[in-house]
Design an enzyme around this catalytic site. Structure first.
Site, PDB file in Angstrom:
ATOM      1  N   ARG A  89       0.852  -1.182   0.000  1.00  0.00           N
ATOM      2  CA  ARG A  89       0.000   0.000   0.000  1.00  0.00           C
ATOM      3  C   ARG A  89       0.885   1.227   0.000  1.00  0.00           C
ATOM      4  O   ARG A  89       1.687   1.408   0.907  1.00  0.00           O
ATOM      5  CB  ARG A  89      -0.852  -0.067   1.275  1.00  0.00           C
ATOM      6  CG  ARG A  89      -2.075   0.754   1.253  1.00  0.00           C
ATOM      7  CD  ARG A  89      -2.929   0.429   2.447  1.00  0.00           C
ATOM      8  NE  ARG A  89      -2.386   0.962   3.685  1.00  0.00           N
ATOM      9  CZ  ARG A  89      -3.128   1.395   4.680  1.00  0.00           C
ATOM     10  NH1 ARG A  89      -4.436   1.348   4.597  1.00  0.00           N
ATOM     11  NH2 ARG A  89      -2.592   1.861   5.771  1.00  0.00           N
ATOM     12  N   ASP A 125       4.734  -5.429   9.805  1.00  0.00           N
ATOM     13  CA  ASP A 125       5.866  -5.032  10.650  1.00  0.00           C
ATOM     14  C   ASP A 125       5.885  -5.814  11.956  1.00  0.00           C
ATOM     15  O   ASP A 125       6.948  -6.246  12.422  1.00  0.00           O
ATOM     16  CB  ASP A 125       5.803  -3.530  10.955  1.00  0.00           C
ATOM     17  CG  ASP A 125       6.234  -2.683   9.772  1.00  0.00           C
ATOM     18  OD1 ASP A 125       6.888  -3.242   8.853  1.00  0.00           O
ATOM     19  OD2 ASP A 125       5.919  -1.486   9.756  1.00  0.00           O
ATOM     20  N   ASP A 176       0.685  -2.050  12.324  1.00  0.00           N
ATOM     21  CA  ASP A 176       1.043  -2.597  11.010  1.00  0.00           C
ATOM     22  C   ASP A 176       1.314  -4.097  11.155  1.00  0.00           C
ATOM     23  O   ASP A 176       2.311  -4.503  11.761  1.00  0.00           O
ATOM     24  CB  ASP A 176       2.279  -1.871  10.457  1.00  0.00           C
ATOM     25  CG  ASP A 176       2.540  -2.255   9.011  1.00  0.00           C
ATOM     26  OD1 ASP A 176       2.519  -1.369   8.155  1.00  0.00           O
ATOM     27  OD2 ASP A 176       2.755  -3.454   8.742  1.00  0.00           O
ATOM     28  N   THR A 179      -0.873   7.626  -1.085  1.00  0.00           N
ATOM     29  CA  THR A 179      -2.153   7.532  -1.814  1.00  0.00           C
ATOM     30  C   THR A 179      -3.071   6.448  -1.259  1.00  0.00           C
ATOM     31  O   THR A 179      -4.257   6.425  -1.566  1.00  0.00           O
ATOM     32  CB  THR A 179      -1.894   7.193  -3.294  1.00  0.00           C
ATOM     33  OG1 THR A 179      -1.302   5.876  -3.345  1.00  0.00           O
ATOM     34  CG2 THR A 179      -0.942   8.196  -3.946  1.00  0.00           C
TER      35      THR A 179
HETATM   36  O1  LIG Z   1      -7.163  -2.343   2.932  1.00  0.00           O
HETATM   37  P1  LIG Z   1      -5.926  -1.579   2.627  1.00  0.00           P
HETATM   38  O2  LIG Z   1      -6.070  -0.101   2.934  1.00  0.00           O
HETATM   39  O3  LIG Z   1      -5.447  -1.786   1.233  1.00  0.00           O
HETATM   40  O4  LIG Z   1      -4.790  -2.032   3.634  1.00  0.00           O
HETATM   41  C1  LIG Z   1      -4.546  -3.350   3.942  1.00  0.00           C
HETATM   42  C2  LIG Z   1      -3.219  -3.804   3.396  1.00  0.00           C
HETATM   43  O5  LIG Z   1      -2.154  -3.141   4.093  1.00  0.00           O
HETATM   44  C3  LIG Z   1      -1.277  -4.139   4.640  1.00  0.00           C
HETATM   45  O6  LIG Z   1      -0.275  -4.464   3.764  1.00  0.00           O
HETATM   46  P2  LIG Z   1       0.980  -3.519   3.474  1.00  0.00           P
HETATM   47  O7  LIG Z   1       0.697  -2.641   2.297  1.00  0.00           O
HETATM   48  O8  LIG Z   1       1.398  -2.837   4.737  1.00  0.00           O
HETATM   49  O9  LIG Z   1       2.066  -4.541   2.989  1.00  0.00           O
HETATM   50  P3  LIG Z   1       2.890  -5.627   3.812  1.00  0.00           P
HETATM   51  O10 LIG Z   1       1.976  -6.791   4.009  1.00  0.00           O
HETATM   52  O11 LIG Z   1       4.030  -5.920   2.897  1.00  0.00           O
HETATM   53  O12 LIG Z   1       3.323  -5.003   5.118  1.00  0.00           O
HETATM   54  C4  LIG Z   1      -2.204  -5.315   4.859  1.00  0.00           C
HETATM   55  O13 LIG Z   1      -1.515  -6.515   5.031  1.00  0.00           O
HETATM   56  C5  LIG Z   1      -3.080  -5.277   3.644  1.00  0.00           C
HETATM   57  O14 LIG Z   1      -2.517  -5.925   2.519  1.00  0.00           O
HETATM   58  O1  LIG Z   2      -4.162  -0.851  10.397  1.00  0.00           O
HETATM   59  C1  LIG Z   2      -3.610  -1.297   9.378  1.00  0.00           C
HETATM   60  C2  LIG Z   2      -4.005  -0.916   8.082  1.00  0.00           C
HETATM   61  C3  LIG Z   2      -3.349  -1.452   7.011  1.00  0.00           C
HETATM   62  N1  LIG Z   2      -2.355  -2.335   7.212  1.00  0.00           N
HETATM   63  C4  LIG Z   2      -1.960  -2.706   8.457  1.00  0.00           C
HETATM   64  O2  LIG Z   2      -1.055  -3.524   8.600  1.00  0.00           O
HETATM   65  N2  LIG Z   2      -2.599  -2.166   9.513  1.00  0.00           N
HETATM   66 MG   LIG Z   3       2.556  -3.494   6.155  1.00  0.00          MG
END
Ligand SMILES: O=P(O)(O)OC[C@H]1O[C@H](OP(=O)(O)OP(=O)(O)O)[C@H](O)[C@@H]1O
Ligand SMILES: O=c1cc[nH]c(=O)[nH]1
Ligand SMILES: [Mg+2]
Length: 210
Positions: free
Chosen positions: A105, A204, A201, A109
């Site tokens: 994400r 993380d 997150d 944006t």
């Molecule tokens: O509903 P949304 O607003 O799209 O957010 C949710 C997304 O954000 C996080 O991933 P992230 O982009 O942090 O990637 P990661 O799993 O690599 O940490 C989560 O695991 C989802 O994939």
């Molecule tokens: O709260 C949130 C939203 C998006 N992705 C995450 O990991 N946590």
């Molecule tokens: Mg993430």
């Protein structure tokens, strides 16, 4: 017909989720709890798998016994946090076929950026369960499901740990045919698109990055 949103309110799920939300839980603890919860969530999301019967022989006699029908189901992990749910579910369904959709994400944006896609063949003939712990704006899950439908998936479910109302609504608009299973529906999103109260997150916390 499955409801569009199912909240898995099993006491063990709720108890473990409360521990995971707490900010001082270690990376190892967070990962272990996610694996444990994923087993319980997998039980709910697979409730509608079709059964048939086969003839077997017990030590006592022959019988017609239930067995899963059709092609092996497909589990699709949205990288990278989806892998935390995937690992537990695979222990329960070791024969499942597995695919990966790489999305992150964009923090400004909040739009998903695609970087990988590899999914099993014949998705049109498989129950396809998409896993990602967080459903926030819904942009990532909608994009992942768009990609899977383009590749033939029809019988889809989305499994997460936490959902925000905004994400559920976005999914309902874009993919009303895809039931969502979650352990909790939280209050809202904050200005950065994080779920409130949430757990921070997920990626993380699971992988110890930050
Ligand atoms: O509903 P949304 O607003 O799209 O957010 C949710 C997304 O954000 C996080 O991933 P992230 O982009 O942090 O990637 P990661 O799993 O690599 O940490 C989560 O695991 C989802 O994939
Ligand atoms: O709260 C949130 C939203 C998006 N992705 C995450 O990991 N946590
Ligand atoms: Mg993430």
């Amino acid at each position: 017909m499955t409801r569009h949103l199912t909240i898995v309110d099993h006491p063990l799920v709720q108890h473990k989720l409360t521990i995971m939300r707490q900010k001082d839980v270690s990376t190892a603890g967070f990962r272990r709890l996610l694996r444990e919860i994923s087993l319980l969530l997998a039980y709910e999301v697979t409730r509608e798998l079709e059964l048939t019967t086969i003839r077997i022989e017990t030590p006592i006699c022959e019988m017609e016994a239930p067995t899963l029908e059709g092609k092996k189901l497909a589990l699709i992990s949205i990288l990278r946090a989806g892998n935390g749910l995937l690992d537990g579910i695979l222990e329960l369904i070791p024969g499942a076929r597995v695919g990966f959709v790489g999305l992150y994400r964009d923090p400004e944006t909040l739009q998903p950026v695609e970087y990988y896609c590899k999914v099993p063949k014949e998705l049109d003939a498989r129950m396809t369960i998409v896993v990602d712990p967080m459903l926030a704006t819904g942009n990532s899950s909608v994009a992942a499901i768009d990609m899977l439908k383009e590749r033939g998936a029809k019988n889809l479910r989305f499994l997460c740990l936490l959902a925000a109302p905004e994400g559920v609504e976005r999914m309902r608009q874009a993919h009303p045919d895809v039931p969502i299973f979650t352990a909790a529906l939280d209050e809202r999103l904050d200005d950065h698109g994080y779920i409130v109260p949430g757990l921070g997150d997920a990626g993380d916390r699971m992988f110890g990055t930050k």
